[in-house]
Write an enzyme that holds these catalytic residues in place. Structure first.
Site, PDB file in Angstrom:
ATOM      1  N   ARG A 128     116.589  58.702  24.969  1.00 20.51           N
ATOM      2  CA  ARG A 128     117.205  58.405  23.668  1.00 20.51           C
ATOM      3  C   ARG A 128     118.078  57.168  23.782  1.00 20.51           C
ATOM      4  O   ARG A 128     118.882  57.052  24.718  1.00 20.51           O
ATOM      5  CB  ARG A 128     118.077  59.577  23.196  1.00 20.51           C
ATOM      6  CG  ARG A 128     117.242  60.779  22.888  1.00 20.51           C
ATOM      7  CD  ARG A 128     118.036  61.863  22.217  1.00 20.51           C
ATOM      8  NE  ARG A 128     117.263  63.087  22.238  1.00 20.51           N
ATOM      9  CZ  ARG A 128     117.740  64.272  21.912  1.00 20.51           C
ATOM     10  NH1 ARG A 128     118.992  64.393  21.525  1.00 20.51           N
ATOM     11  NH2 ARG A 128     116.960  65.323  21.958  1.00 20.51           N
ATOM     12  N   THR A 169     118.521  65.125  28.881  1.00 19.55           N
ATOM     13  CA  THR A 169     118.232  66.553  28.683  1.00 19.55           C
ATOM     14  C   THR A 169     116.900  66.728  27.955  1.00 19.55           C
ATOM     15  O   THR A 169     116.154  67.659  28.216  1.00 19.55           O
ATOM     16  CB  THR A 169     119.357  67.228  27.853  1.00 19.55           C
ATOM     17  OG1 THR A 169     120.619  66.863  28.407  1.00 19.55           O
ATOM     18  CG2 THR A 169     119.230  68.724  27.839  1.00 19.55           C
ATOM     19  N   GLU A 177     119.403  78.969  23.551  1.00 20.61           N
ATOM     20  CA  GLU A 177     120.584  78.221  23.959  1.00 20.61           C
ATOM     21  C   GLU A 177     121.643  78.321  22.874  1.00 20.61           C
ATOM     22  O   GLU A 177     121.326  78.534  21.704  1.00 20.61           O
ATOM     23  CB  GLU A 177     120.223  76.754  24.166  1.00 20.61           C
ATOM     24  CG  GLU A 177     119.205  76.533  25.255  1.00 20.61           C
ATOM     25  CD  GLU A 177     119.102  75.068  25.615  1.00 20.61           C
ATOM     26  OE1 GLU A 177     119.804  74.641  26.531  1.00 20.61           O
ATOM     27  OE2 GLU A 177     118.326  74.352  24.955  1.00 20.61           O
ATOM     28  N   ASP A 225     116.703  71.380  12.372  1.00 26.21           N
ATOM     29  CA  ASP A 225     117.234  70.050  12.698  1.00 26.21           C
ATOM     30  C   ASP A 225     116.170  68.955  12.533  1.00 26.21           C
ATOM     31  O   ASP A 225     115.072  69.203  12.020  1.00 26.21           O
ATOM     32  CB  ASP A 225     117.805  70.036  14.119  1.00 26.21           C
ATOM     33  CG  ASP A 225     116.711  70.095  15.172  1.00 26.21           C
ATOM     34  OD1 ASP A 225     115.671  70.712  14.907  1.00 26.21           O
ATOM     35  OD2 ASP A 225     116.887  69.504  16.264  1.00 26.21           O
ATOM     36  N   SER A 245     115.917  64.210  18.040  1.00 32.12           N
ATOM     37  CA  SER A 245     116.359  65.517  17.564  1.00 32.12           C
ATOM     38  C   SER A 245     117.326  65.408  16.391  1.00 32.12           C
ATOM     39  O   SER A 245     117.008  64.814  15.377  1.00 32.12           O
ATOM     40  CB  SER A 245     116.953  66.299  18.730  1.00 32.12           C
ATOM     41  OG  SER A 245     117.218  67.614  18.349  1.00 32.12           O
ATOM     42  N   HIS A 246     118.533  65.926  16.576  1.00 29.98           N
ATOM     43  CA  HIS A 246     119.513  65.985  15.478  1.00 29.98           C
ATOM     44  C   HIS A 246     120.362  64.716  15.394  1.00 29.98           C
ATOM     45  O   HIS A 246     121.212  64.617  14.524  1.00 29.98           O
ATOM     46  CB  HIS A 246     120.424  67.180  15.721  1.00 29.98           C
ATOM     47  CG  HIS A 246     120.948  67.173  17.122  1.00 29.98           C
ATOM     48  ND1 HIS A 246     120.161  67.536  18.193  1.00 29.98           N
ATOM     49  CD2 HIS A 246     122.119  66.775  17.628  1.00 29.98           C
ATOM     50  CE1 HIS A 246     120.853  67.379  19.300  1.00 29.98           C
ATOM     51  NE2 HIS A 246     122.037  66.918  19.001  1.00 29.98           N
ATOM     52  N   ASP A 264     113.960  67.424  14.381  1.00 25.84           N
ATOM     53  CA  ASP A 264     112.585  67.601  14.860  1.00 25.84           C
ATOM     54  C   ASP A 264     112.114  69.054  14.794  1.00 25.84           C
ATOM     55  O   ASP A 264     111.059  69.392  15.342  1.00 25.84           O
ATOM     56  CB  ASP A 264     112.433  67.053  16.283  1.00 25.84           C
ATOM     57  CG  ASP A 264     113.307  67.793  17.278  1.00 25.84           C
ATOM     58  OD1 ASP A 264     114.374  68.299  16.867  1.00 25.84           O
ATOM     59  OD2 ASP A 264     112.938  67.883  18.461  1.00 25.84           O
ATOM     60  N   LYS A 285     109.809  61.572  23.978  1.00 28.10           N
ATOM     61  CA  LYS A 285     109.662  62.472  25.123  1.00 28.10           C
ATOM     62  C   LYS A 285     108.194  62.785  25.329  1.00 28.10           C
ATOM     63  O   LYS A 285     107.389  62.720  24.393  1.00 28.10           O
ATOM     64  CB  LYS A 285     110.496  63.739  24.952  1.00 28.10           C
ATOM     65  CG  LYS A 285     110.180  64.540  23.720  1.00 28.10           C
ATOM     66  CD  LYS A 285     111.124  65.738  23.621  1.00 28.10           C
ATOM     67  CE  LYS A 285     110.906  66.475  22.319  1.00 28.10           C
ATOM     68  NZ  LYS A 285     111.627  67.722  22.218  1.00 28.10           N
ATOM     69  N   LYS A 324     111.586  75.208  21.907  1.00 33.43           N
ATOM     70  CA  LYS A 324     112.283  76.081  20.975  1.00 33.43           C
ATOM     71  C   LYS A 324     111.716  75.830  19.589  1.00 33.43           C
ATOM     72  O   LYS A 324     111.089  74.799  19.343  1.00 33.43           O
ATOM     73  CB  LYS A 324     113.788  75.866  21.038  1.00 33.43           C
ATOM     74  CG  LYS A 324     114.250  74.454  20.819  1.00 33.43           C
ATOM     75  CD  LYS A 324     115.739  74.353  21.133  1.00 33.43           C
ATOM     76  CE  LYS A 324     116.242  72.947  20.988  1.00 33.43           C
ATOM     77  NZ  LYS A 324     116.770  72.391  22.226  1.00 33.43           N
ATOM     78  N   ASP A 382     113.243  71.980  16.028  1.00 36.78           N
ATOM     79  CA  ASP A 382     113.291  72.999  17.082  1.00 36.78           C
ATOM     80  C   ASP A 382     114.557  73.852  17.037  1.00 36.78           C
ATOM     81  O   ASP A 382     114.624  74.880  17.689  1.00 36.78           O
ATOM     82  CB  ASP A 382     113.072  72.383  18.474  1.00 36.78           C
ATOM     83  CG  ASP A 382     114.034  71.263  18.786  1.00 36.78           C
ATOM     84  OD1 ASP A 382     114.887  70.945  17.935  1.00 36.78           O
ATOM     85  OD2 ASP A 382     113.933  70.689  19.895  1.00 36.78           O
ATOM     86  N   ARG A 383     115.561  73.426  16.256  1.00 31.22           N
ATOM     87  CA  ARG A 383     116.781  74.237  16.178  1.00 31.22           C
ATOM     88  C   ARG A 383     116.794  75.085  14.911  1.00 31.22           C
ATOM     89  O   ARG A 383     116.059  74.804  13.965  1.00 31.22           O
ATOM     90  CB  ARG A 383     118.016  73.332  16.160  1.00 31.22           C
ATOM     91  CG  ARG A 383     118.154  72.545  17.421  1.00 31.22           C
ATOM     92  CD  ARG A 383     119.457  71.774  17.420  1.00 31.22           C
ATOM     93  NE  ARG A 383     119.588  71.099  18.713  1.00 31.22           N
ATOM     94  CZ  ARG A 383     120.723  70.685  19.224  1.00 31.22           C
ATOM     95  NH1 ARG A 383     121.846  70.867  18.561  1.00 31.22           N
ATOM     96  NH2 ARG A 383     120.755  70.091  20.407  1.00 31.22           N
TER      97      ARG A 383
HETATM   98  C1  G1P Z   1     121.919  69.485  23.916  1.00 31.01           C
HETATM   99  C2  G1P Z   1     122.160  70.972  23.947  1.00 31.01           C
HETATM  100  C3  G1P Z   1     121.054  71.642  24.729  1.00 31.01           C
HETATM  101  C4  G1P Z   1     119.694  71.261  24.171  1.00 31.01           C
HETATM  102  C5  G1P Z   1     119.570  69.749  24.073  1.00 31.01           C
HETATM  103  C6  G1P Z   1     118.277  69.337  23.387  1.00 31.01           C
HETATM  104  O1  G1P Z   1     121.944  68.965  25.225  1.00 31.01           O
HETATM  105  O2  G1P Z   1     123.416  71.276  24.502  1.00 31.01           O
HETATM  106  O3  G1P Z   1     121.258  73.026  24.687  1.00 31.01           O
HETATM  107  O4  G1P Z   1     118.668  71.740  24.975  1.00 31.01           O
HETATM  108  O5  G1P Z   1     120.670  69.222  23.331  1.00 31.01           O
HETATM  109  O6  G1P Z   1     118.188  69.825  22.090  1.00 31.01           O
HETATM  110  P1  G1P Z   1     123.225  68.236  25.850  1.00 31.01           P
HETATM  111  O7  G1P Z   1     123.614  67.151  24.889  1.00 31.01           O
HETATM  112  O8  G1P Z   1     124.301  69.283  25.899  1.00 31.01           O
HETATM  113  O9  G1P Z   1     122.790  67.756  27.196  1.00 31.01           O
HETATM  114 ZN    ZN Z   2     115.858  69.177  18.025  1.00 23.17          ZN
END
Ligand code: G1P
Ligand code: ZN
Length: 554
Positions: A22, A18, A370, A283, A118-119, A285, A131, A383, A287-288
């Site tokens: 990772r 997504t 989202e 979070d 990310s998180h 990085d 990425k 984001k 973006d959240r």
């Molecule tokens: C998750 C979130 C999605 C977000 C992504 C990256 O992806 O659900 O909204 O864009 O992290 O931060 P998922 O693990 O559901 O594929």
């Molecule tokens: Zn993030």
């Protein structure tokens, strides 16, 4: 500059998910692994690019997690060996995802590598990620990521230079004997400048001058340096408003995911007698975002809808109105109600920010978000956690006397309330999880007319998306089960899909939503209980996964 060609045995698991590739950190640390992905990416970009992209700057930075700095050194060496002439590295390697998007756009870069998972927790035994973002500042589109994967599977060598380690801890520029330039820049400055152009900092400063109290938790991750400068230095929030602001390689051993589980301490604080007027978190990085008022957790879907609804009035960047809005499919439909009122389009896209990028690039959408605590605008192509916090501060500054709770309640009174929960089932066997989805996918027609609690299934499908700009089709993006009440009005949904951001195993996300026009004062547990209990039985979640309930509920 000596350029070497290193030969290795191809890797077959370098398919970005997504949001980038990772894997466990140790997996990334194995010889040639990161270099392979970087070489495959550079090859893929070169195929698609017109002209000499190596002349344009390439931005590199990350969320500061363990292995960030070593990875930056490796990427520099591979990029230089591939002819890149101008590398821009964030000082200390610290660059939030939204700030990377700012830098790519501002410096007219060919793109950038962002090092982040990310998180996901960080450390030697945790996760690492990488990425690539393109010249518009947005995440690589699926066409490119698929191509990277194809190339990586056949890749058996990469180019690398043998330069000594570059000090990336102080700002400056270095010209190599080859003429290539390595620039170390302050990762905060351009981002903070842009925020000052988008928002009325003077007005928000007045809010703080009048005694407004805020707490921002940077969760020992990347936003600390940004939040310190923006909230405390530029906006005058009292010293100490920003906490956990020095990025740590292991994020303090925590899980920097700003939600009810991992930022529980912040929410508890906001429900205590000592609560501030407003609290927020971001979070790993940056973006959240999490938004909490006094005794008032704001769900991401509501936050998105409220920002869209108030944007024109409260945020200078949107004073001309919104072009359109967009949300990912599982995200609460509250945003659609706002769009209807504003008479603008609300796009529904698959999960992942990359699907919003085309819409923003072609001027179709100004604000998107989202359910996973991600909100952003068309100022960049990612984001943006701090941006979302500034949107809320702008709304609060505009209304002066209204609390977060007042703003949220007024919104529900006007539009009704979309009760919402996401249930995550973690650590599942990948094959069982994928069979579970395939099996249900085959039964969607049989679902129609069956009951989930006191609701009837009106319709069920597997979400397919046709991009409104380039007509590309993305299929199998999540199963949607639409529910209607006795009056046959559609009032709710159960959605499920497999996560695309894990580093191993499978994660099933089940999303529940129920719209209530009048009953706006329930808890989401109360409102959704019937649907949740019945849907769990209907989907046979316990039998299939041997779990009584979800591991994480947000
Ligand atoms: C998750 C979130 C999605 C977000 C992504 C990256 O992806 O659900 O909204 O864009 O992290 O931060 P998922 O693990 O559901 O594929
Ligand atoms: Zn993030």
């Amino acid at each position: 500059m000596i350029i070497k060609t290193n030969k290795f045995k191809s890797f077959f698991d370098q398919q970005p998910g997504t949001s980038g590739l990772r894997r466990k950190t140790k997996h990334f640390m194995q010889e040639h692994y990161l270099e392979s992905f970087v070489q495959a990416t550079l090859n893929a970009i070169k195929e698609q690019a017109e002209g000499k992209i190596e002349e344009a700057p390439l931005i590199i930075g990350g969320d500061g997690r363990f292995f960030n700095k070593e990875a930056i050194q490796k990427i520099m060496r591979v990029a230089l060996a591939n002819g890149y002439k101008h590398l821009c590295i964030a000082k200390g390697g610290i660059l939030s995802t939204p700030a990377a998007s700012v830098e790519i756009r501002k410096r007219k870069a060919s793109g950038g590598f962002i090092l982040s998972a990310s998180h996901n927790p960080a450390g030697l035994n945790e996760d690492f990620g990488i990425k690539y973002n393109c010249e518009n500042g947005g995440p690589a589109q699926e066409k490119l990521t698929n191509r990277i994967f194809e190339i990586s599977k056949a890749l058996t060598e990469y180019k690398i230079t043998e330069i000594p380690e570059i000090n990336i801890d102080s700002i400056g520029a270095l010209i190599l004997a080859s003429g290539a330039k390595i620039e170390i820049f302050d990762g905060v400055k351009n981002y903070a400048d842009l925020m000052q152009n988008l928002f009325d900092f003077g007005k928000i400063r007045t809010l703080f001058e009048n005694g407004f109290k805020m707490r921002f938790d940077a969760m020992y991750a990347v936003t600390g340096p940004y939040a310190k400068v923006i909230f405390e230095d530029l906006l005058g929030a009292p010293l100490g408003s920003v906490e956990h602001f020095i990025p740590r390689e292991d994020f303090g051993g925590e899980h920097p995911d700003p939600n009810q589980v991992h930022a529980k301490h912040l929410i508890d604080f906001m429900y205590s007698a000592k609560a501030a007027d407003f609290a927020a978190a971001s979070d790993g990085d940056g973006d959240r975002n999490l938004i909490v008022g006094k005794k008032c957790f704001v769900s991401p879907g509501d936050s998105l809808a409220i920002i869209a609804s108030e944007a024109k009035k409260c945020i200078p960047a949107f004073k001309g109105g919104l072009k359109g809005v967009a949300r990912s499919m599982p995200t609460s439909q509250a945003l659609d109600l706002v769009a209807k009122k504003l008479n603008i389009e609300s796009f529904e896209t698959p999960t992942g920010w990359k699907y919003f990028v085309n819409l923003m690039d072609t001027g179709k959408c100004s604000i998107c978000g989202e359910e996973s605590f991600g909100t952003g605008g068309d100022h960049i192509r990612e984001k943006d956690g701090i941006w979302a916090v500034l949107c809320w501060l702008s709304i609060l500054a505009h209304y002066e006397k209204k609390s977060v709770q007042d703003i949220v309640t007024d919104f529900w009174k006007e539009f009704g309330r979309n009760y919402y929960q996401r249930h995550d089932y973690e650590g599942l066997d990948a094959e069982i999880a994928s069979n579970f989805c395939d099996n249900l996918r085959g039964k969607l027609e049989e679902f129609i007319g069956q009951e989930i609690g006191k609701y009837k299934i009106r319709y069920a499908d597997d979400f397919n998306y046709t991009d409104a700009v380039d007509n590309s089709v993305t299929s199998k993006q999540g199963i949607r089960i639409f529910l209607c009440n006795a009056g046959k009005e559609e009032v709710g949904r159960v959605v499920f899909r497999l996560s695309g951001t894990g580093s191993s195993g499978a994660l099933l996300r089940v999303y529940y939503e129920l719209f209530e026009r009048e009953k706006i004062n329930l808890t989401s547990d109360e409102a959704l209980k019937d649907i949740i209990v019945s849907a769990q039985k209907f989907l046979r979640l316990k039998e299939v996964f041997d779990k009584d309930k979800a591991d994480v509920i947000t």
